[in-house]
Every structure is written in structure tokens, then in C-alpha cells.
Design a protein around this motif. Structure first.
Motif, PDB file in Angstrom:
ATOM      1  N   PRO A   1       5.235   2.618  -4.430  1.00 29.86           N
ATOM      2  CA  PRO A   1       5.020   3.258  -5.216  1.00 29.86           C
ATOM      3  C   PRO A   1       5.214   2.262  -6.508  1.00 29.86           C
ATOM      4  CG  PRO A   1       6.454   5.106  -4.594  1.00 29.86           C
ATOM      5  CD  PRO A   1       5.946   3.434  -3.233  1.00 29.86           C
TER       6      PRO A   1
ATOM      7  N   GLU B   1       3.818  10.472  -6.315  1.00 32.00           N
ATOM      8  CA  GLU B   1       4.014  10.172  -7.316  1.00 32.00           C
ATOM      9  C   GLU B   1       2.948  11.006  -8.621  1.00 32.00           C
ATOM     10  OE1 GLU B   1       5.542   6.909  -8.992  1.00 32.00           O
ATOM     11  OE2 GLU B   1       6.862   7.340  -7.750  1.00 32.00           O
TER      12      GLU B   1
ATOM     13  N   TYR C   1      -6.380   2.339   3.479  1.00 33.14           N
ATOM     14  CA  TYR C   1      -6.338   0.667   2.906  1.00 33.14           C
ATOM     15  C   TYR C   1      -5.475   0.477   4.686  1.00 33.14           C
ATOM     16  CZ  TYR C   1      -4.346  -3.974   1.531  1.00 33.14           C
ATOM     17  OH  TYR C   1      -4.442  -5.236   1.124  1.00 33.14           O
TER      18      TYR C   1
ATOM     19  N   ARG D   1       1.755  12.780   9.908  1.00 35.10           N
ATOM     20  CA  ARG D   1       3.514  13.233   8.724  1.00 35.10           C
ATOM     21  C   ARG D   1       3.334  12.973   7.429  1.00 35.10           C
ATOM     22  NH1 ARG D   1       7.461   8.496   8.817  1.00 35.10           N
ATOM     23  NH2 ARG D   1       8.979   9.100   8.391  1.00 35.10           N
ATOM     24  N   HIS D   2       1.594  12.408   7.472  1.00 35.83           N
ATOM     25  CA  HIS D   2       1.834  12.087   5.620  1.00 35.83           C
ATOM     26  C   HIS D   2       1.986  12.999   5.289  1.00 35.83           C
ATOM     27  CE1 HIS D   2      -0.287  10.334   2.901  1.00 35.83           C
ATOM     28  NE2 HIS D   2      -1.075  11.064   2.885  1.00 35.83           N
TER      29      HIS D   2
ATOM     30  N   GLU E   1       0.365   9.201  12.392  1.00 42.25           N
ATOM     31  CA  GLU E   1       1.032   9.494  10.401  1.00 42.25           C
ATOM     32  C   GLU E   1       0.555   9.748   9.796  1.00 42.25           C
ATOM     33  OE1 GLU E   1       1.235   4.776  12.195  1.00 42.25           O
ATOM     34  OE2 GLU E   1       0.275   4.887  10.872  1.00 42.25           O
TER      35      GLU E   1
ATOM     36  N   SER F   1       2.534   0.643  11.713  1.00 45.30           N
ATOM     37  CA  SER F   1       4.217   0.875  11.907  1.00 45.30           C
ATOM     38  C   SER F   1       4.731   0.221  12.992  1.00 45.30           C
ATOM     39  CB  SER F   1       3.852   2.534  13.068  1.00 45.30           C
ATOM     40  OG  SER F   1       3.228   3.238  11.356  1.00 45.30           O
TER      41      SER F   1
ATOM     42  N   LEU G   1       4.896  15.539   4.709  1.00 36.73           N
ATOM     43  CA  LEU G   1       6.312  15.003   3.725  1.00 36.73           C
ATOM     44  C   LEU G   1       5.421  15.328   2.395  1.00 36.73           C
ATOM     45  CD1 LEU G   1       6.099  12.103   5.237  1.00 36.73           C
ATOM     46  CD2 LEU G   1       8.071  13.256   5.394  1.00 36.73           C
TER      47      LEU G   1
ATOM     48  N   ALA H   1       7.096   5.889   4.589  1.00 43.29           N
ATOM     49  CA  ALA H   1       6.385   6.992   5.133  1.00 43.29           C
ATOM     50  C   ALA H   1       4.958   6.184   4.993  1.00 43.29           C
ATOM     51  CB  ALA H   1       7.134   8.438   4.433  1.00 43.29           C
ATOM     52  N   PRO H   2       4.131   7.047   5.604  1.00 47.98           N
ATOM     53  CA  PRO H   2       3.974   7.607   7.006  1.00 47.98           C
ATOM     54  C   PRO H   2       4.750   6.974   8.266  1.00 47.98           C
ATOM     55  CG  PRO H   2       2.071   8.016   6.469  1.00 47.98           C
ATOM     56  CD  PRO H   2       2.618   6.556   5.254  1.00 47.98           C
ATOM     57  N   GLN H   3       4.774   6.266   8.176  1.00 47.81           N
ATOM     58  CA  GLN H   3       4.915   5.204   9.451  1.00 47.81           C
ATOM     59  C   GLN H   3       6.210   5.564   9.867  1.00 47.81           C
ATOM     60  OE1 GLN H   3       4.078   0.346   8.426  1.00 47.81           O
ATOM     61  NE2 GLN H   3       4.874   1.647   6.708  1.00 47.81           N
ATOM     62  N   ILE H   4       5.586   5.779  11.223  1.00 54.50           N
ATOM     63  CA  ILE H   4       6.403   6.324  12.839  1.00 54.50           C
ATOM     64  C   ILE H   4       6.983   4.722  12.785  1.00 54.50           C
ATOM     65  CG2 ILE H   4       6.616   6.871  15.413  1.00 54.50           C
ATOM     66  CD1 ILE H   4       4.628   8.228  12.927  1.00 54.50           C
TER      67      ILE H   4
ATOM     68  N   MET I   1      -3.271   5.271  -1.454  1.00 57.64           N
ATOM     69  CA  MET I   1      -2.836   4.552   0.098  1.00 57.64           C
ATOM     70  C   MET I   1      -2.179   5.224   0.379  1.00 57.64           C
ATOM     71  SD  MET I   1      -3.688   0.780  -1.319  1.00 57.64           S
ATOM     72  CE  MET I   1      -3.460   0.899  -2.744  1.00 57.64           C
ATOM     73  N   ALA I   2      -1.054   5.412   0.313  1.00 54.53           N
ATOM     74  CA  ALA I   2       0.375   6.285   1.002  1.00 54.53           C
ATOM     75  C   ALA I   2       0.809   7.011   0.909  1.00 54.53           C
ATOM     76  CB  ALA I   2       0.874   4.833   1.764  1.00 54.53           C
ATOM     77  N   THR I   3       2.103   7.403   1.533  1.00 53.64           N
ATOM     78  CA  THR I   3       3.101   8.932   0.912  1.00 53.64           C
ATOM     79  C   THR I   3       2.884   8.415  -0.402  1.00 53.64           C
ATOM     80  OG1 THR I   3       2.775   8.837   3.484  1.00 53.64           O
ATOM     81  CG2 THR I   3       4.024  10.637   2.336  1.00 53.64           C
TER      82      THR I   3
ATOM     83  N   ARG J   1       2.508   7.308  -2.878  1.00 50.80           N
ATOM     84  CA  ARG J   1       1.576   6.862  -4.081  1.00 50.80           C
ATOM     85  C   ARG J   1       1.265   7.896  -4.569  1.00 50.80           C
ATOM     86  NH1 ARG J   1       1.548   2.174  -6.257  1.00 50.80           N
ATOM     87  NH2 ARG J   1      -0.713   2.716  -7.173  1.00 50.80           N
TER      88      ARG J   1
ATOM     89  N   ALA K   1       0.744  -0.878  -0.158  1.00 44.99           N
ATOM     90  CA  ALA K   1      -0.556   0.102  -0.829  1.00 44.99           C
ATOM     91  C   ALA K   1       0.913   1.380   0.424  1.00 44.99           C
ATOM     92  CB  ALA K   1      -0.754  -0.479   1.348  1.00 44.99           C
ATOM     93  N   PHE K   2       1.905   1.155   0.243  1.00 47.12           N
ATOM     94  CA  PHE K   2       2.788   2.451   0.451  1.00 47.12           C
ATOM     95  C   PHE K   2       3.851   2.260  -0.598  1.00 47.12           C
ATOM     96  CE2 PHE K   2       1.581   0.325   4.764  1.00 47.12           C
ATOM     97  CZ  PHE K   2       1.666   2.032   5.551  1.00 47.12           C
TER      98      PHE K   2
END
Lengths: 311, 311, 311, 311
Positions: free
Chosen positions: A57, B92, B112, B122-123, B119, A265, B126, A288-291, B85-87, B89, A54-55
């Protein structure tokens, strides 16, 4: 390679090692794959939840696929997650998996968009039609916010849309319903049922599940292979003891302070930290953005490993 | 162009017309943009939920961005959803939006993956660091399964991470808390609050919201522009009457049989069918795995349009 | 009687037979208790979810308690649900259970009100302080909308607040964590873990659960007693066969048309219909506002019974 | 008294003052009622969520009903919550309300048990049949975990099952759909729509809601009465200013540390602490298992009051 029907054994969801600047660390990934293959695992699942798909690209995903498929070179089947929100996006990932030479596709129900059983059915049917690879459904209501019904899974199995199910719902009653339902129907054969639960492998196999996809299997693949073999041999008491040892080790997923980070995380941080401490990967960074885990939390992971004789 | 601070007015989330074989129908998209600009809208939001962004592969998304940004040519700001879903991605998609010439980025909390306020913070930080474009947060708990807290939004506004909020949570009390909180703080200025609610535009504007992002605005942009102007002019009674007319028209989102399809299929199907019946787009197809409206349901959409004098 | 520590075996959640005008049918209830005792069950759980406790006024609840406790007369322990929204209301039910002579109290976390782990802990501590009977926690997130954490359960066990857990969460990994956690701690002994899952009795017992509280045990108590004995004797293969037979029978819970009723109406309607068809109770009525089964659905229940040799 | 159709104005959900040993403090309750009546409220809602009905045993509930109905003596209508899990239990509370002389009943959909629209409909129909008092539906998905659909509410209104709706769902779009739907239908007249939202009273009234049931109205009833009158007089700007002042005061609901207590403990603790600080009630205790505010948190409530000129 042609995937066995059913696919049996231990199929770890392979963690994705990252460099400190968050690129895929392919050298570490190769070492991780060797660590798993040496332990005797029966397949690999890349780009699932434990892989941080999910994180990642698409470029990262491609690097993972190319590295793992290339290095495995047919020794065991490689299942590739095609994790995305809806059909056309999933199909792009499926194409990439085909191009990389993966052996099967694993897809969830649509998410982000509100969905409906008829749409979930159509989703899997369209994916199966469009890809030459066998398709596994990935049941993960904690992420996807819908549960695959037993009847839907069996209907899609009977229609040769799905070759298997990876059940990470935690609902063992539902898992058993699929196993028994598939066995009872004449129009279903060779359907694979894999459980994603780290803590209930012995019981899932006793129910008739074909295999297991344990995130903790990255950290202790020998343990899960041993557990699988004990179950296959019918040695229930030693299987239970091994499973209970792994339950203890699994406690590492909670090392992260819940005031400071989410459970994802903490769990992925613990797995990668354990792999780092065991010398398998170079850097425990999660995407990212996990801690990141604190030094104290890292030390705690070390204690779990030491307690299990893995350091 | 530089986006106004705050951005005010009607900013429809532009539907994405598709060809019968599910490619982006750029000719229809251009006509839809003209339909909206002619009505006097104040900005466009592409690649949001009403644009079926969750369903569209990156190539489709690029076609949408290029077509709309190119055709608009700076007449109004174009906000681009970077839904993923996350940073990494999301980044992009943000890069693609920058390359296409969009004027701002709109991103949700991670989904997801299970997430945590730290988090989410932070997301957004970033994303803001990595992109030269202004960033809007998109609060959509129905899709994302977490709600952006008022304090988090205000903290990110004060730190210049966010320039605005697009609130599709349906929680008008929370919307008001953000509006009043931003107004009360000296360290926040020019922060934009947009509501995604079709049914409460007059009240959201009365509370101090800056603008509105109504999916139904694709179908009747003149109505929403008229409503916005009446609100801006303080003509509450005529505003209410216009809003109530639009509430009636909004009933079209429920034409789809809930036994046969999800509410998303019904609502997006109704909007696209209405645009097709009004002659704006060539084909009402929605992206897979959504279920198409039946002929009876299409007829019902036509009745809503006729009732509103839009046919 | 003093409840065993741990309590082991089959402890069915006793259905509450109603007359056609929705009073407690005590004659049928006595027959149902005999039907269960004759089969060899090890305890009875009254006023739980399968007893329709949520639907029954206090007078009905008292009639159930008096009837069952009186008729059982100490042959097996009787656990009494004290199902209500918060502490003081639960305490009233606990008092009624003490007065009727029940052997233990079963209570959930607070519900309706939004809750918090600190409040859940305080809730159980206050109940335990105020009642002379041993207290079981009832984990039922499907009804209560919060999950009892493993750490919370173990802390309350160590502090002698809880003597046991009735886990109807369906989360077998969590169940196992409680079992192993209780075993590992020196400050916990004799703690009872019961599973509410009909489909996973063999595996729960293999994990170390002490007993089972199966709703379907009303219909086929001999089956569950047989299953328990096979598990206790270590005869895993015959246990599995018996469990699988019961899984088939459990299919009756889905006879009700989901377009017409909720799953609770269907499951409780099926259990009571089966008891009626087997001649145990006089009337299959479920409490309002549940929807009764149609004649076709009743016939389908009969087929399940016939298929299992129970008619 | 006969309840007006529609019922309009400010109808506070009356807090239930408790003694330090958790009995109903009837003297404080009488003072609270006077505090509200003196401010000019148009009705009282007892035994709702802000009254801690979920926490109160039946004896406490009876004391509240008798005290309030007796003291009000017909000056304004008294609506009585009949909050319980399912129909027969709700009917017992409805009977108690009739006996005490309340003017209307307020009931939610069934909860704890999983429910279904057909069962919700049946539930309200059975309650309405069995009680001589007019029936309001209470839409509170945060507690009840199901949302009352617009169509269901309108159907029950047309069939004279419901005389009104108390909407605490926070969904202002849905609220408006009910208002407009009831107005549009010839078979519905005099139907009352009340909003439970403290922060959106001006906009709900502008939409056509008949009245408001604000928990914060316990603390500042003059404020809400003033707000209602300004709205009724069409003085939108001063109404907005008053509403915004009340939004600021509402911030007190978050004084409680979320690491230490749930949001309910915080909000109800703040309301009762404010009433205590204002000299209306003798003791700020909330019912178990709620967590009391700390001295620092109490001080913070005082600052909110002082800031609003209420101390």
C-alpha cells in the motif's frame, strides 16, 4: 543528488523487509541498506518488483522511500519505482518519490488496461513532463504484458523523455539493439541501459550495458560488485567464473513447490529467507497473498547459502 | 443497504466523467447516475474497468464513491470496484468503499505479479475476512491475465468468501459451469452471477445468470432494462430483437482507428462521446494516456446514436 | 557421417529458394549450399523455421533434403528439421530424413494441441526410440507456445534421448542454465547447445554455447564464421566489433511494413531478397501466404547490403 | 453431394479410433459413424481437433477419409479438416479430401509461423481458389494463437471465399457479431455459422447459429440431436434442460489428473473411453504423446455415463 549519465554499476532492487504483521520493518530495511552499501553497490532501486511494490500500500511505499532515502543520505543514487496501472496513478507515486528526495523515477508501460504503442509513448511523455526527476522506463513484459519496442525507447531517449532503461524482459537481443541504437544516434547521449537479469550480467556488460539490477544482489551484493569490477577491468575469465557461481546461487529461486505456490512466492520467499538466515533482516515474511516457504524449503535455501560460503 | 441474494437485473458499470483538466466532473456524474436510475437500473457498479478505475488516482476514486453513494442514497445497491495489484492494496480501496457507504466490494485476482490458484484463493479469503462488505469476484482475464476456475469460484462461494461473480471473461461455457455448479451444490445459496458481456445478455439470462453489467448500458440504459424485463417475462423473441438492436449500437466501440489507439481508448472514448452527445455529461475526455477520438470518429459515434434513435 | 559431440561452430538454417511458381529451386539451393560451405560453415540445418519448413509440403521437403544431403556429400553434418504437430507426424519426417541420409533430426515440442511437460517428455522419448539418428530439441516458444524447461532438457540429455538443444527462445538466462547444468552433471557428456540468436552469438559462445544457427548466416556466412573464429580464439574485442556489424545488418528483418505484413514475411523476405541481390539465388519468392516485399522494401535491403560491403 | 447453404444441425467432429498399436481402427470407425448416423446427425466433420488430426500422419488421415466418406455414401455431408501450418501444406490435405470424395474443406489460419490479418486473408483466398470444394474457416485461437476477426470473416464470406465458419473460439459475442453481420449484408447469403461449444448450443442456436460441432456428440449424439430439435421447435425450456444434462456429462473432460497430463489428453481420453465403455469402439487409445487415463480415471468416466443413463 544528480544521477550520473549514464548510471553505471550494481543497483540492487532492494527487498522490503516486513514485520510478522506485514508492516514495513524499517530497522531491518536500514540494515539491508547498510549490507548493500558496505558491499559497494553503486545505487539502490526501491519499490520495484523485487521490492514487492505491487503488494505494498502507499503507506508502506512511503515508509520505504523515507527510510531508504533518509539513511542513504546521498551516498549513492536512489531510484524509486512508481509502479501503477496508468499515468495519473503513476504520477501520484512520482510525487511521493520527489517529496521523499529520491533521485530518479522508474515506471512501466500501462498495464491492466489494454494498451497501444501510441499510448505507451504518451504515458512516458506525460510522466516526464510532470515530474522534475529523471525517468527510467522499466521493461517487464512478464508483468506488464507488453514489450517496449527498441524504436520507441530510442525515440523517447532522443526526445529527453527517458534517461534510461531498466530491461527485465530477458530478451538480450533487444537489449543489445537499444545499446547499439543509442550509441549510433547523434541525438542520444548519456542514456543508461541496465539489465535486470541475474544470470547474464557479464554478457550484458560486455555488450555495453551500463549496469545491472539483480534481485539476487540482495543476498550476495559482494558477488555482484565483484562481478561488475571484474567486467569493468576486462578480466573476462574471472568474471565468468564469478557469474557462474552466482548462477548456481540463483537456483534458490526455485525452492518453492510449484504445486503449492507461484514462482514469485518462491523467488521472493527465497531472497528474504536468505537475508533472514544471513542475519540481515528479522523476518522473512512476504506480503499477502504470497505463500510462505515450508521448513524444508527454508532448509534448502540454507544449503544454497552454505554452498556459496554465505552462511 | 443489504445487497439482495442474489442480486438481479441491470447493474451498469458507471463511466467516470472527467473535466477537461482530468478531475472528476461530479456534476456530470450526478447527471449520469440520474440518467441510469431514471431508466430503472437495479444497481450501480462504480470503479470498474468501464469506470476507468485503472486510470484514476485514489482521490478521484474517492470523489466517485462519495458522489455516487451520496446521490443514490440507498435507492439501489452500489458495488464498488477495489481494483489493485495485490491484497493489501485492494484492502485499502475496500476500506475507502466501506467509509463511503458502498454496499459491496468487487475485486479481481492479483495481477502484475505472477500468480497461482492457491494465491488467488488466499487473496479473496483475506479480503473477505478483512472487510464487512460482501465480496464479488471480478473475472477479467483480458486485464488480469489469469482466469478464475469454476472450481475455485464454487469453493469460495461455498465457504462464504464470495457472494457473487462478475464474469467479463467472455467465456459463456465457463459462466454456465458456475451457474450450474452453484445450483447443484447444497452448500451454496443466493450466489449472484453477473455477466459483463454486452452482446449475450439474453443468452446469459436464459442460462440462469442473475444480471448483467454492460458498459454500453451507460449509453442506452433503457435498452438494457427493457431487455432484462423481456427476458424475465420469458418473451424471448422480443428480447432477442432488443438484444440485436443493442449489438448494432455496440459497434461504436470500434470507431477508433487501430493504427492510432488501443481498443480501450476506442471503446471508452465512444461511450463517453455518446454520453456527451446525448447531453448527459459535459466533456467526453478519457483519462491519460488514452488517445481521444478524432472529429470523424466522434461523428461516427453520432451516427450510431442516430441510427438507434438515441439522438 | 557421425555428428561431433558436441557439434560446434556455425550451422546456418538454410533458406529454401523457390521458383516463381513456388517449387523448390534446386539449382539455387545448390548455389546457396556452396555459398555457405565456401564460407567455412561447420554444418547445415535444413527444414527449420528459416527454411520455411512450416510452409513446405512433404514433396518440397524431400527435394530440399535430397538436394542438400546429396550436394554436401558428407563435407559437414546436415541436421534436418522434422517440424510437425505431434509425434507420429514428426516420425514420418524423421524417416524421410533418415532415408535422405541426414545426420541428425531436430524436433520441437508438440504444438497446435495443448501440451504438458509429461507429454513433451514422452514426445521426445518416442522420437528418439524410433529413429536411428541423433535428436536435437528445438526450443522455439514463439512458434510452439511452450518453453522447454531446463530440468526437462537436462533429464532428456542424461537419458540419452537428446544429443543437443537448438535454443531459439531468446532467453539467454535459460540457455546458460542448460549449459551450466549439463556441465555440472556427471551423467551428461558431449551435449550440444546451439543458439538461434543472431544478435548474441559472442555472448552465447562466451557462456559456453557450442555453436550458432543464425538465419542471417544465409546472407553473410563469412561474417558469422569470422565471428565464431574470433570467439574461439578469445579475441573478444574484434569478436564484439564483428558481432555489432552483424547486428546492424540484421536490421534488414524489419524492412517490411507492419501494416501490410507479419514479421515473418518481412524477415524471410529480406533474407531471400538479400540472397537474390547478392546473386546466390534466382528468385526471392517466399512461400504462400507470406506477403512479398515491395520495390521500396527491396531497395532498403540493398542498402543494408551495400552498407555492409556485401553488394 | 452439394452441401446445403446454410448447413444446419448437428455435425459431430468424429473421433478417430485407434488400434493398440496406433493404426486407424477402421472397423471401429465404421461403427462410430453408424452410431452417429443412427442418432440422426446432420453431417460429419472428420480430421478436426477432436479427431486428433494434429496427431495423425497423412496415411492415417487418408484411411479416415476413405473409410468415412465411403461408409456414409452421401447420406449426410462429410466435412474434412485440412489442418496444417500454412497454405501449400493445407492444399495437399485439401487435394486428398477431394480425392476421397469429401463434401467440404475446413481450414484454420496459418499457425506455427507468426501471422498477420493480410496473410490470413491471402491464405483462405488461395485455398478457395485451388480447391473445387466449399471452404469453411475454423476459428480455434487456443490452438492457432490468432483469432479470426469478424470483419475478416465477413469480407471472405462476401467474396465467396468462405461458405461458413466453425467457431471454436468460445467467444459467443464474436459468434453473434458474425451471425448478425452476415444477416445484415446484402452481399452475403447462405453463409453457415457452426459453434464448436458443447455447453452453449441452445444459446448459440437462439442467436441464429446454424448448427453445432460438439466433441461430446461422439459420446451422446442422441442428446445433441434431441437438443437441436427442441431448439428448432422453439421449445426453450426442454432445450435448456437437455443442454444442462449435457453440461453435466461434459464434466468427464476433466477426469484426467492435471499433474500428470494436459487437458487435451484428458478430454480426448474421456471421449474415447466413453465410446469404448459404450461398446462403440474397440480400444480407447489416444495418439502419442498423449497420456492415457488411469484405471481410476476410466472408472470416473463410467460414472458420468451411468449418471446420464448411457451405460
Amino acid at each position: 543528488m544528480t544521477i550520473p549519465t549514464p548510471l553505471t554499476g550494481v543497483v540492487p532492487p532492494v527487498c522490503t523487509p516486513l514485520t510478522p504483521d506485514h508492516e514495513v520493518d524499517t530497522a531491518s530495511l536500514v540494515r539491508l541498506v547498510d549490507h548493500l552499501l558496505t558491499a559497494g553497490v553503486h545505487g539502490l532501486f526501491v519499490l520495484g518488483s523485487s521490492s514487492e511494490a505491487a503488494f505494498l500500500p502507499d503507506g508502506h511505499r512511503k515508509a520505504v522511500l523515507d527510510t531508504v532515502v533518509g539513511h542513504v543520505a546521498g551516498q549513492v543514487p536512489v531510484l524509486a519505482g512508481a509502479i501503477d496501472m496508468a499515468t495519473l496513478r503513476v504520477l501520484e507515486h512520482a510525487k511521493a518519490a520527489v517529496a521523499a528526495g529520491a533521485d530518479a523515477i522508474v515506471a512501466t508501460a500501462p498495464f491492466y488496461t489494454r494498451t497501444h504503442p501510441a499510448e505507451i509513448s504518451r504515458h512516458f511523455r506525460l510522466i516526464a513532463e510532470a515530474t522534475p526527476l529523471p525517468l527510467f522506463a522499466y521493461d517487464l513484459p512478464g508483468s506488464v504484458h507488453s514489450k517496449l519496442g527498441t524504436d520507441l525507447v530510442l525515440e523517447l531517449a532522443a526526445d529527453n523523455v527517458l534517461v534510461g532503461l531498466k530491461d527485465s524482459s530477458g530478451d538480450e537481443g533487444g537489449l543489445r539493439s537499444v545499446i547499439l541504437g543509442a550509441r549510433a544516434r547523434d541525438d542520444i547521449s548519456g542514456f543508461t541501459v541496465l539489465t535486470g537479469g541475474e544470470l547474464t550480467v557479464d554478457s550484458a556488460l560486455a555488450m555495453g550495458a551500463d549496469g545491472v539490477v539483480p534481485g539476487l544482489g540482495n543476498v550476495d551484493p559482494e558477488g555482484y560488485v565483484r562481478l561488475y569490477r571484474l567486467c569493468a577491468a576486462g578480466d573476462r575469465e574471472r568474471a565468468r567464473a564469478e557469474q557462474e557461481r552466482l548462477c548456481g546461487l540463483f537456483g534458490m529461486v526455485d525452492v518453492g513447490d510449484p504445486a503449492r505456490m507461484g514462482r514469485g512466492s518462491s523467488a521472493l520467499g527465497a531472497f528474504k529467507t536468505a537475508l533472514h538466515l544471513r542475519g540481515v533482516i528479522d523476518c522473512p515474511a512476504t506480503a499477502a497473498p504470497q505463500i510462505p516457504l515450508s521448513p524444508d524449503e527454508v532448509e534448502l535455501v540454507g544449503k544454497y547459502l552454505a554452498g556459496a560460503g554465505l552462511l
